[in-house]
Write an enzyme that holds these catalytic residues in place. Structure first.
Site, mmCIF file in Angstrom:
data_model
loop_
_atom_site.group_PDB
_atom_site.id
_atom_site.type_symbol
_atom_site.label_atom_id
_atom_site.label_comp_id
_atom_site.label_asym_id
_atom_site.label_seq_id
_atom_site.Cartn_x
_atom_site.Cartn_y
_atom_site.Cartn_z
ATOM 1 N N VAL A 11 70.109 31.610 35.522
ATOM 2 C CA VAL A 11 70.231 31.282 34.102
ATOM 3 C C VAL A 11 70.944 32.398 33.349
ATOM 4 O O VAL A 11 71.869 32.147 32.574
ATOM 5 C CB VAL A 11 68.831 30.985 33.503
ATOM 6 C CG1 VAL A 11 68.898 30.885 31.990
ATOM 7 C CG2 VAL A 11 68.282 29.689 34.089
ATOM 8 N N PHE A 152 68.860 24.013 30.053
ATOM 9 C CA PHE A 152 68.696 22.789 30.844
ATOM 10 C C PHE A 152 69.700 22.680 31.979
ATOM 11 O O PHE A 152 69.871 21.617 32.564
ATOM 12 C CB PHE A 152 68.793 21.561 29.930
ATOM 13 C CG PHE A 152 67.758 21.565 28.830
ATOM 14 C CD1 PHE A 152 66.445 21.196 29.099
ATOM 15 C CD2 PHE A 152 68.088 21.971 27.535
ATOM 16 C CE1 PHE A 152 65.484 21.215 28.104
ATOM 17 C CE2 PHE A 152 67.132 21.993 26.530
ATOM 18 C CZ PHE A 152 65.828 21.620 26.813
ATOM 19 N N LEU A 153 70.426 23.777 32.277
ATOM 20 C CA LEU A 153 71.462 23.685 33.319
ATOM 21 C C LEU A 153 70.843 23.458 34.694
ATOM 22 O O LEU A 153 69.701 23.821 34.962
ATOM 23 C CB LEU A 153 72.331 24.939 33.327
ATOM 24 C CG LEU A 153 71.704 26.299 33.614
ATOM 25 C CD1 LEU A 153 71.507 26.541 35.092
ATOM 26 C CD2 LEU A 153 72.615 27.378 33.047
ATOM 27 N N GLU A 155 71.356 23.988 38.903
ATOM 28 C CA GLU A 155 72.097 24.760 39.907
ATOM 29 C C GLU A 155 73.129 23.836 40.542
ATOM 30 O O GLU A 155 72.894 22.640 40.706
ATOM 31 C CB GLU A 155 71.145 25.292 40.971
ATOM 32 C CG GLU A 155 70.247 26.370 40.428
ATOM 33 C CD GLU A 155 69.305 26.944 41.488
ATOM 34 O OE1 GLU A 155 69.575 26.791 42.684
ATOM 35 O OE2 GLU A 155 68.305 27.540 41.085
ATOM 36 N N ASN A 211 61.498 18.714 32.310
ATOM 37 C CA ASN A 211 61.434 18.882 33.766
ATOM 38 C C ASN A 211 60.350 17.994 34.385
ATOM 39 O O ASN A 211 60.549 17.413 35.453
ATOM 40 C CB ASN A 211 61.197 20.353 34.131
ATOM 41 C CG ASN A 211 62.505 21.119 34.225
ATOM 42 O OD1 ASN A 211 63.572 20.562 33.966
ATOM 43 N ND2 ASN A 211 62.450 22.379 34.597
ATOM 44 N N GLY A 260 62.630 19.561 45.210
ATOM 45 C CA GLY A 260 62.352 20.962 45.504
ATOM 46 C C GLY A 260 63.048 21.828 44.465
ATOM 47 O O GLY A 260 63.316 21.388 43.343
ATOM 48 N N CYS A 263 62.658 25.131 40.062
ATOM 49 C CA CYS A 263 62.195 24.731 38.726
ATOM 50 C C CYS A 263 61.136 23.636 38.733
ATOM 51 O O CYS A 263 60.027 23.855 38.252
ATOM 52 C CB CYS A 263 63.379 24.289 37.887
ATOM 53 S SG CYS A 263 64.618 25.562 37.773
ATOM 54 N N ARG A 331 64.711 27.750 47.673
ATOM 55 C CA ARG A 331 63.354 27.740 47.142
ATOM 56 C C ARG A 331 62.760 26.324 47.133
ATOM 57 O O ARG A 331 63.353 25.400 46.606
ATOM 58 C CB ARG A 331 63.323 28.364 45.747
ATOM 59 C CG ARG A 331 63.424 29.882 45.822
ATOM 60 C CD ARG A 331 63.490 30.520 44.457
ATOM 61 N NE ARG A 331 64.792 30.336 43.830
ATOM 62 C CZ ARG A 331 65.105 30.798 42.629
ATOM 63 N NH1 ARG A 331 64.205 31.437 41.913
ATOM 64 N NH2 ARG A 331 66.313 30.619 42.133
HETATM 65 C C1 UGA Z 1 66.396 21.279 37.194
HETATM 66 C C2 UGA Z 1 66.765 20.419 35.983
HETATM 67 O O1 UGA Z 1 67.532 19.277 36.410
HETATM 68 C C3 UGA Z 1 67.569 21.219 34.968
HETATM 69 O O2 UGA Z 1 67.826 20.414 33.814
HETATM 70 C C4 UGA Z 1 66.758 22.465 34.567
HETATM 71 O O3 UGA Z 1 67.476 23.279 33.652
HETATM 72 C C5 UGA Z 1 66.441 23.276 35.817
HETATM 73 O O4 UGA Z 1 65.699 22.453 36.745
HETATM 74 C C6 UGA Z 1 65.616 24.455 35.375
HETATM 75 O O5 UGA Z 1 64.504 24.236 34.880
HETATM 76 O O6 UGA Z 1 66.109 25.580 35.423
HETATM 77 P P1 UGA Z 1 67.702 22.120 39.395
HETATM 78 O O7 UGA Z 1 66.344 22.501 39.887
HETATM 79 O O8 UGA Z 1 68.805 23.107 39.465
HETATM 80 O O9 UGA Z 1 67.615 21.642 37.855
HETATM 81 O O10 UGA Z 1 68.192 20.852 40.249
HETATM 82 P P2 UGA Z 1 68.093 19.269 40.107
HETATM 83 O O11 UGA Z 1 69.444 18.709 40.208
HETATM 84 O O12 UGA Z 1 67.292 18.860 38.938
HETATM 85 O O13 UGA Z 1 67.299 18.876 41.446
HETATM 86 C C7 UGA Z 1 65.929 19.219 41.630
HETATM 87 C C8 UGA Z 1 65.388 18.512 42.861
HETATM 88 O O14 UGA Z 1 65.276 17.121 42.638
HETATM 89 C C9 UGA Z 1 66.283 18.669 44.100
HETATM 90 O O15 UGA Z 1 65.464 18.896 45.235
HETATM 91 C C10 UGA Z 1 66.984 17.332 44.208
HETATM 92 O O16 UGA Z 1 67.357 16.980 45.514
HETATM 93 C C11 UGA Z 1 65.894 16.386 43.698
HETATM 94 N N1 UGA Z 1 66.417 15.117 43.165
HETATM 95 C C12 UGA Z 1 67.181 15.104 42.054
HETATM 96 C C13 UGA Z 1 66.115 13.929 43.835
HETATM 97 O O17 UGA Z 1 65.411 13.905 44.869
HETATM 98 N N2 UGA Z 1 66.581 12.751 43.312
HETATM 99 C C14 UGA Z 1 67.348 12.707 42.188
HETATM 100 O O18 UGA Z 1 67.733 11.573 41.763
HETATM 101 C C15 UGA Z 1 67.653 13.908 41.541
#
Ligand code: UGA
Length: 463
Positions: A11, A152-153, A155, A211, A260, A263, A331
């Site tokens: 972040v 809200f970004l 990764e 989240n 996973g 966050c 993570r």
């Molecule tokens: C998440 C949020 O999407 C961001 O908006 C937030 O800012 C961030 O946490 C944070 O709190 O810093 P992030 O953890 O980087 O972002 O990744 P995501 O794209 O949200 O994915 C999280 C998990 O959900 C991954 O394991 C992904 O594979 C899974 N996922 C995501 C699914 O299984 N299905 C989906 O449709 C979307």
């Protein structure tokens, strides 16, 4: 405007580089001298597409600098962002605020002029109040404000997310702080993103609520996927059709092995503990946390079943190990319990991940894994291949070449990267999530009534 960004993790580094790119003067501060040294040499400590070029351009333009010395960074700064980690504390699920408070204590010792201290770190509701009290106790003389502005970004798409936000949230009761933060965000909000001003507690809660809601959406579709498997329905069709209702929305409805990352797992847990502290029960979130944990552990049962009930001595190739594509972050990746349990059950593991290898190799679950530099080499002679992370390059894999190289042409796709009919036509027996399984003509499929997929409900293996 001069901005100090405390913390150069995902972040902090992305936000700092993006603020600099928006023509602010940014100083990134981190206690980790090694990290700052690497940044001084143009090395980016994380894998995030586009970040190296963005940092380099803004360092070259003189708008972005790095230091370990907070006191050197502070003079002239009007906004001081806290972007330090708030990991889970021990096993109790509370957010560990020690990095936040140690940065705050250093600020209390070093600030001389008014500035607004802004938490970008995800923190429990009420943390802003605690920060304010802490500084006021130590420095009753100091003029300052404490605001909350969660980030809200995601990764893997962090720069685009930061630069084109859906909304910007600012929590403060101070006009002076609001004016500074309006000026900080104005260049980013130019493309129409609303800046939502609200109370500090509302801003803090917005982040946890967002989240937790996204985690709920994923967990919901994962349960629907399990039901699809029982009745021979296709979760991708269901998800698409459901998501086209704008009241629901199609994003974050992709079924998979469980969420996973750094966050969702930590923030959902911290929200539960935060709720308890204020006497509020969050039953839905509680269920989401336990269903997701169980799901990650259960993935291994699918693999074992697909291998005929035992993986002892079998060669299993893991394709993708990071928690999502376009990052090297491991993570809470679903690949960790999968690798650990398969290892415990006697499987011989090989693996390929475009960028995750170095971090994965440091984890005990991957100690005995045989790593390869390309996916086909990893599946050579394997009895099964398991797609855990949907890296884009996997979409271009030649399925027939895969089938030809494997000892048993069995593909278990936990991300629904391929179409079942295409995999079967290429000679693979193919299992995915929430879709009917498929196999080449003549192959024996049925392990449930009417040839439907039937994954037995077993007690999860110890994790
Ligand atoms: C998440 C949020 O999407 C961001 O908006 C937030 O800012 C961030 O946490 C944070 O709190 O810093 P992030 O953890 O980087 O972002 O990744 P995501 O794209 O949200 O994915 C999280 C998990 O959900 C991954 O394991 C992904 O594979 C899974 N996922 C995501 C699914 O299984 N299905 C989906 O449709 C979307």
């Amino acid at each position: 405007m001069k901005i100090v960004m405390i913390g150069t993790g995902y972040v902090g580094l992305v936000s700092g580089a993006c603020f600099a790119d928006a023509r602010h003067e940014v100083v990134g501060v981190d206690r980790d001298a090694g990290k700052i040294d690497r940044l001084h040499h143009g090395e980016i400590p994380i894998h995030e597409p586009g970040l190296d070029a963005l940092v380099a351009a803004n360092v070259a333009a003189g708008r972005l600098t790095f230091t370990t010395e907070l006191a050197e960074a502070l003079p002239g700064a009007e906004a001081i962002f806290l972007a330090v980690g708030t990991p889970t504390r021990g096993e109790d699920g509370h957010a560990d605020l020690s990095y936040v408070f140690s940065a705050v204590d250093e600020l209390a010792g070093g600030m001389t002029d008014y500035a607004v201290i802004v938490s970008k770190s995800t923190v429990p509701v009420g943390t802003g109040d605690r920060i304010e009290e802490r500084i006021r106790q130590r420095r009753p003389d100091l003029a300052f404000d404490v605001a909350s502005s969660p980030e809200f970004l995601r990764e893997g798409s962090a720069i685009a997310d930061f630069a084109n936000p859906d909304r910007i949230v600012v929590g403060t009761g101070s006009e002076r702080a609001a004016a500074i933060l309006r000026a900080v965000y104005q260049p980013i909000a130019r493309d129409g993103a609303p800046i939502l001003f609200m109370s500090r507690r509302s801003a803090e809660l917005t982040k946890y609520a967002a989240n937790a809601f996204l985690a709920t959406k994923i967990t919901f579709i994962n349960e629907i996927a399990d039901f699809c498997e029982k009745v021979g329905a296709d979760v991708d069709d269901v998800s698409r059709a459901v998501g086209l209702d704008p009241r629901i929305g199609g994003r974050f409805l992709q079924a998979g092995p469980g969420y996973g990352g750094s966050c969702f797992p930590k923030d959902t847990l911290a929200l539960l503990r935060n709720g308890e502290a204020f006497g509020s029960t969050l039953q839905i979130v509680e269920t989401v946390v336990s269903v997701n944990e169980r799901r990650k552990r259960q993935m291994v049962n699918r693999i074992v079943d697909a291998c005929g009930g035992s993986v002892a001595g079998r060669r299993i190739a893991l394709l993708g190990v990071t928690f999502k594509p376009n990052t090297d972050d491991m993570r809470e990746s679903p690949s960790i319990p999968i690798a650990r349990q398969l290892g415990e059950l006697g499987a011989r593991l090989s693996a390929y991940d475009p960028v995750g290898r170095a971090r994965a190799m440091q984890l005990p679950a991957f100690a005995a894994v045989d790593w390869h530099d390309d996916p086909l080499a990893a599946i050579d002679g394997a009895d099964a291949a398991v797609i855990i992370t949907e890296w884009d390059e996997f979409r271009h894999l030649d399925l027939a070449a895969m089938a030809a190289r494997m000892a048993q042409p069995l593909l278990i796709d936990l991300r629904n990267v391929f179409r079942p009919d295409a995999a079967a036509a290429a000679g693979l027996t193919y299992l995915s999530i929430g879709r009917p399984r498929a196999a080449p003509a003549g192959a024996d499929l049925a392990d449930g009534p009417d040839g439907m997929v039937s994954i037995p409900h077993r007690a999860p293996a110890s994790a």
